[in-house]
Design a protein around this motif. Structure first.
Motif, short mmCIF file in Angstrom:
data_model
loop_
_atom_site.label_atom_id
_atom_site.label_comp_id
_atom_site.label_asym_id
_atom_site.label_seq_id
_atom_site.Cartn_x
_atom_site.Cartn_y
_atom_site.Cartn_z
N THR A 153 -17.01 1.03 -1.20
CA THR A 153 -16.68 2.02 -0.16
C THR A 153 -15.18 2.10 0.08
N ALA A 154 -14.43 1.09 -0.33
CA ALA A 154 -12.97 1.13 -0.23
C ALA A 154 -12.42 1.89 -1.43
N ASN A 155 -11.42 2.71 -1.23
CA ASN A 155 -10.81 3.42 -2.35
C ASN A 155 -10.20 2.42 -3.34
N TYR A 156 -10.24 2.76 -4.63
CA TYR A 156 -9.70 1.93 -5.71
C TYR A 156 -10.32 0.54 -5.72
N PRO A 157 -11.66 0.43 -5.69
CA PRO A 157 -12.29 -0.89 -5.62
C PRO A 157 -12.00 -1.77 -6.83
N ASP A 158 -11.79 -1.17 -8.00
CA ASP A 158 -11.51 -1.99 -9.19
C ASP A 158 -10.17 -2.70 -9.05
N VAL A 159 -9.17 -1.99 -8.55
CA VAL A 159 -7.84 -2.59 -8.35
C VAL A 159 -7.91 -3.66 -7.26
N LYS A 160 -8.53 -3.33 -6.15
CA LYS A 160 -8.59 -4.25 -5.01
C LYS A 160 -9.40 -5.50 -5.33
N ALA A 161 -10.47 -5.35 -6.09
CA ALA A 161 -11.27 -6.51 -6.47
C ALA A 161 -10.46 -7.49 -7.30
N SER A 162 -9.68 -6.98 -8.22
CA SER A 162 -8.83 -7.85 -9.05
C SER A 162 -7.80 -8.57 -8.20
N TYR A 163 -7.19 -7.85 -7.27
CA TYR A 163 -6.20 -8.47 -6.38
C TYR A 163 -6.84 -9.54 -5.49
N ILE A 164 -8.00 -9.23 -4.93
CA ILE A 164 -8.66 -10.17 -4.03
C ILE A 164 -9.00 -11.47 -4.76
N LYS A 165 -9.55 -11.36 -5.95
CA LYS A 165 -9.88 -12.56 -6.72
C LYS A 165 -8.62 -13.35 -7.06
N ALA A 166 -7.55 -12.66 -7.45
CA ALA A 166 -6.31 -13.34 -7.81
C ALA A 166 -5.66 -14.01 -6.60
N VAL A 167 -5.71 -13.34 -5.45
CA VAL A 167 -5.14 -13.91 -4.22
C VAL A 167 -5.90 -15.17 -3.82
N LEU A 168 -7.22 -15.10 -3.83
CA LEU A 168 -8.03 -16.26 -3.46
C LEU A 168 -7.81 -17.42 -4.42
N MET A 169 -7.71 -17.11 -5.70
CA MET A 169 -7.49 -18.14 -6.69
C MET A 169 -6.15 -18.83 -6.46
N ALA A 170 -5.11 -18.03 -6.17
CA ALA A 170 -3.77 -18.59 -5.97
C ALA A 170 -3.72 -19.46 -4.72
N ILE A 171 -4.32 -18.99 -3.63
CA ILE A 171 -4.27 -19.74 -2.37
C ILE A 171 -5.06 -21.03 -2.47
N ILE A 172 -6.27 -20.96 -3.01
CA ILE A 172 -7.11 -22.15 -3.10
C ILE A 172 -6.49 -23.17 -4.06
N GLN A 173 -5.90 -22.69 -5.14
CA GLN A 173 -5.27 -23.60 -6.09
C GLN A 173 -4.08 -24.32 -5.46
N GLU A 174 -3.27 -23.59 -4.67
CA GLU A 174 -2.08 -24.20 -4.07
C GLU A 174 -2.40 -25.03 -2.84
N ARG A 175 -3.30 -24.50 -1.98
CA ARG A 175 -3.54 -25.14 -0.68
C ARG A 175 -4.78 -26.02 -0.65
N GLY A 176 -5.63 -25.92 -1.68
CA GLY A 176 -6.84 -26.72 -1.70
C GLY A 176 -8.00 -26.09 -0.94
N GLU A 177 -7.76 -24.98 -0.26
CA GLU A 177 -8.79 -24.25 0.49
C GLU A 177 -8.28 -22.84 0.77
N ALA A 178 -9.21 -21.97 1.17
CA ALA A 178 -8.83 -20.59 1.52
C ALA A 178 -8.40 -20.57 2.98
N ASN A 179 -7.19 -21.00 3.22
CA ASN A 179 -6.67 -21.09 4.59
C ASN A 179 -5.17 -20.90 4.55
N ILE A 180 -4.66 -19.98 5.39
CA ILE A 180 -3.21 -19.73 5.43
C ILE A 180 -2.63 -19.97 6.82
#
Length: 239
Positions: free
Chosen positions: A80-107
């Motif tokens: 339902t969000a515009n450009y879901p393919d682009v946003k999905a890739s960004y969301i996965k990459a953001v979560l991967m980067a944060i969890i890898q650096e911080r050990g959890e999804a928490n900022i």
């Protein structure tokens, strides 16, 4: 010239404060949620953003679940969000980067950083630019930054607070330099110019007769309204 722009910017800010009322910058509870929602919100209505977010979390449950979801399934969940393919890739990459650096999804740790450090950290995340970073830092962490979205950019440009060729990215810094570095001031500036762009200074057929900024608006004073009203309208996608 700079002093004139500072004075005009603060006049416009005070005028819209009177028009819309001063808003409280209230405490929010979940910066991680707001980061992902902000990514979903780009060029998307609030209703569609919320539908996409709710469906995503119902389907995958946790941030780790979203990170590990097959890309095609995440795209479908946020369709339902515009450009879901682009946003999905960004969301996965953001979560991967944060969890890898911080050990959890928490900022939450961004509370402890200076504004400059927090901006640099957020801007390193995939797909996160000045608009997303400033929205998050102002709304969630009460840092003295100024988000400039499509509405804020359009209204400040038309009124003449920034030049006609100033990009939204550059406007973040330029407008910020004209205002007191106080989070509540910047929050109200953003909210009021956003609302004014939605309700009065719209893309087509701005309601200039009803505008409280009319007396000092470059767009109105130079007769741009008349030019616009004489131009045949056509469908367009707002930027």
């Amino acid at each position: 010239m700079r002093e004139e722009l500072i004075e005009k910017t603060r006049w416009a800010h005070e005028t819209l404060n009177e028009q819309y009322g001063v808003q409280d910058l209230y405490e929010r509870k979940d910066p991680m949620r707001e980061l992902i929602r902000t990514i979903l919100s780009h060029r998307t209505t609030y209703v569609n953003e919320m539908t996409a977010y709710r469906t995503m979390m119902e389907r995958f449950g946790t941030w780790e679940g979203v990170r590990d979801a097959p890309l095609n399934e995440l795209i479908d969940a946020i369709k339902t969000a515009n450009y879901p393919d682009v946003k999905a890739s960004y969301i996965k990459a953001v979560l991967m980067a944060i969890i890898q650096e911080r050990g959890e999804a928490n900022i939450d740790f961004l509370h402890e950083l200076t504004t400059e450090e927090a901006m640099r950290w957020l801007n390193r995340l995939p797909g996160v630019g000045p608009k997303t970073a400033t929205l998050l830092l102002l709304f969630e962490f009460h840092k003295p930054v100024l988000p400039v979205d499509t509405h804020v950019h359009r209204v400040t440009q038309r009124v003449g607070l920034i030049g006609p060729k100033v990009s939204a990215e550059k406007a973040h810094t330029l407008l910020l330099s004209y205002l007191p570095p106080a989070a509540e001031t910047l929050y109200n500036f953003h909210k009021h110019f956003f609302w004014h762009g939605q309700r009065v200074c719209t893309w087509y057929e701005p309601k200039c007769p009803a505008c409280v900024l009319q007396s000092r608006c470059d767009y109105f004073q130079t007769g741009q309204t008349a030019k616009l009203s004489s131009t045949p309208q056509k469908a367009t996608r707002l930027s």
